[in-house]
Design a protein around this motif. Structure first.
Motif, PDB file in Angstrom:
ATOM      1  N   GLN A 111       0.840  -1.280  -0.013  1.00  0.00           N
ATOM      2  CA  GLN A 111      -0.109   0.006  -0.131  1.00  0.00           C
ATOM      3  C   GLN A 111       0.832   1.097  -0.057  1.00  0.00           C
ATOM      4  O   GLN A 111       0.460   2.147  -0.900  1.00  0.00           O
ATOM      5  CB  GLN A 111      -1.070  -0.073   1.232  1.00  0.00           C
ATOM      6  CG  GLN A 111      -2.259  -1.124   1.185  1.00  0.00           C
ATOM      7  CD  GLN A 111      -2.860  -0.920   2.330  1.00  0.00           C
ATOM      8  OE1 GLN A 111      -2.571  -0.306   3.527  1.00  0.00           O
ATOM      9  NE2 GLN A 111      -3.992  -1.893   2.412  1.00  0.00           N
ATOM     10  N   GLN A 112       1.894   1.160   0.795  1.00  0.00           N
ATOM     11  CA  GLN A 112       2.826   2.615   0.993  1.00  0.00           C
ATOM     12  C   GLN A 112       3.544   2.648  -0.357  1.00  0.00           C
ATOM     13  O   GLN A 112       3.631   3.757  -0.892  1.00  0.00           O
ATOM     14  CB  GLN A 112       3.538   2.129   1.969  1.00  0.00           C
ATOM     15  CG  GLN A 112       4.703   3.407   2.477  1.00  0.00           C
ATOM     16  CD  GLN A 112       3.810   4.485   2.943  1.00  0.00           C
ATOM     17  OE1 GLN A 112       2.762   4.392   3.577  1.00  0.00           O
ATOM     18  NE2 GLN A 112       4.065   5.825   2.716  1.00  0.00           N
ATOM     19  N   GLN A 113       3.720   1.744  -1.293  1.00  0.00           N
ATOM     20  CA  GLN A 113       4.665   1.758  -2.478  1.00  0.00           C
ATOM     21  C   GLN A 113       3.497   2.392  -3.404  1.00  0.00           C
ATOM     22  O   GLN A 113       4.188   3.101  -3.990  1.00  0.00           O
ATOM     23  CB  GLN A 113       5.139   0.384  -2.685  1.00  0.00           C
ATOM     24  CG  GLN A 113       6.365  -0.163  -1.999  1.00  0.00           C
ATOM     25  CD  GLN A 113       6.892  -1.429  -2.346  1.00  0.00           C
ATOM     26  OE1 GLN A 113       6.331  -2.283  -3.183  1.00  0.00           O
ATOM     27  NE2 GLN A 113       7.972  -1.735  -2.393  1.00  0.00           N
ATOM     28  N   VAL A 163       3.453   5.939  -2.836  1.00  0.00           N
ATOM     29  CA  VAL A 163       4.617   6.841  -3.134  1.00  0.00           C
ATOM     30  C   VAL A 163       4.481   6.882  -4.669  1.00  0.00           C
ATOM     31  O   VAL A 163       5.081   8.178  -5.262  1.00  0.00           O
ATOM     32  CB  VAL A 163       5.861   5.910  -2.588  1.00  0.00           C
ATOM     33  CG1 VAL A 163       7.158   6.784  -3.211  1.00  0.00           C
ATOM     34  CG2 VAL A 163       5.995   6.177  -1.039  1.00  0.00           C
ATOM     35  N   ARG A 164       4.233   5.968  -5.280  1.00  0.00           N
ATOM     36  CA  ARG A 164       4.112   6.004  -6.845  1.00  0.00           C
ATOM     37  C   ARG A 164       3.091   7.015  -7.439  1.00  0.00           C
ATOM     38  O   ARG A 164       3.045   7.255  -8.521  1.00  0.00           O
ATOM     39  CB  ARG A 164       4.167   4.617  -7.496  1.00  0.00           C
ATOM     40  CG  ARG A 164       5.377   3.695  -7.445  1.00  0.00           C
ATOM     41  CD  ARG A 164       4.898   2.521  -8.298  1.00  0.00           C
ATOM     42  NE  ARG A 164       5.990   1.451  -7.569  1.00  0.00           N
ATOM     43  CZ  ARG A 164       5.608   0.401  -6.908  1.00  0.00           C
ATOM     44  NH1 ARG A 164       4.349   0.079  -6.728  1.00  0.00           N
ATOM     45  NH2 ARG A 164       6.622  -0.407  -6.733  1.00  0.00           N
ATOM     46  N   GLY A 165       2.071   7.026  -6.314  1.00  0.00           N
ATOM     47  CA  GLY A 165       1.076   7.750  -6.993  1.00  0.00           C
ATOM     48  C   GLY A 165      -0.184   7.368  -7.396  1.00  0.00           C
ATOM     49  O   GLY A 165      -0.920   7.879  -8.160  1.00  0.00           O
ATOM     50  N   THR A 166      -0.231   5.943  -7.414  1.00  0.00           N
ATOM     51  CA  THR A 166      -1.381   5.217  -7.923  1.00  0.00           C
ATOM     52  C   THR A 166      -2.345   4.925  -6.636  1.00  0.00           C
ATOM     53  O   THR A 166      -1.776   5.064  -5.437  1.00  0.00           O
ATOM     54  CB  THR A 166      -0.857   4.064  -8.777  1.00  0.00           C
ATOM     55  OG1 THR A 166      -0.082   3.027  -7.694  1.00  0.00           O
ATOM     56  CG2 THR A 166      -0.063   4.316  -9.832  1.00  0.00           C
ATOM     57  N   GLU A 167      -3.478   4.666  -6.753  1.00  0.00           N
ATOM     58  CA  GLU A 167      -4.565   4.140  -5.855  1.00  0.00           C
ATOM     59  C   GLU A 167      -4.301   2.715  -5.461  1.00  0.00           C
ATOM     60  O   GLU A 167      -4.005   1.882  -6.334  1.00  0.00           O
ATOM     61  CB  GLU A 167      -6.053   4.434  -6.284  1.00  0.00           C
ATOM     62  CG  GLU A 167      -5.990   5.913  -6.546  1.00  0.00           C
ATOM     63  CD  GLU A 167      -7.750   6.076  -6.834  1.00  0.00           C
ATOM     64  OE1 GLU A 167      -8.242   5.489  -6.384  1.00  0.00           O
ATOM     65  OE2 GLU A 167      -7.763   7.285  -7.146  1.00  0.00           O
TER      66      GLU A 167
END
Length: 105
Positions: free
Chosen positions: A94-96, A99-103
């Motif tokens: 979830q954190q990754q 950070v990538r900006g995807t839901e």
């Protein structure tokens, strides 16, 4: 300049003080214009640069949280205990994605 010498003293004083007052009014007008420009620049900084800085700080915090979750996940794997492994893995995923900006799905 002989016309100025022939004037009465009160008119000379009025002209002198009038010039000084006109100069002060011009100085105040220029300062007012500069102050308006400074206020516009300050508002631009508040509305544009500050939110960008805050967003950058939030991204840094998210990346640190991702690193912490990864370290906790690695310590769970190295300790051969599966307690909490799935939970940390899900949190890391979830954190990754955050950070990538995807839901997160």
């Amino acid at each position: 300049m002989s016309w100025f010498s022939n004037l009465r003293t009160k008119y000379k004083l009025l002209i002198g003080f009038g010039v000084v007052i006109a100069f002060l009014i011009a100085l105040i007008a220029v300062e007012n214009l500069q102050s308006g420009r400074a206020l516009t620049e300050y508002e631009r900084l508040q509305n544009v640069h500050l939110p960008i800085n805050q967003a950058g700080q939030e991204l840094i915090n998210d990346i640190f949280r991702e690193r912490l979750l990864f370290a906790q996940l690695v310590s769970r794997v190295g300790a051969q205990s599966s307690a909490g492994y799935v939970e940390y893995r899900d949190q890391l995923l979830q954190q990754q994605t955050k950070v990538r900006g995807t839901e997160v799905r």
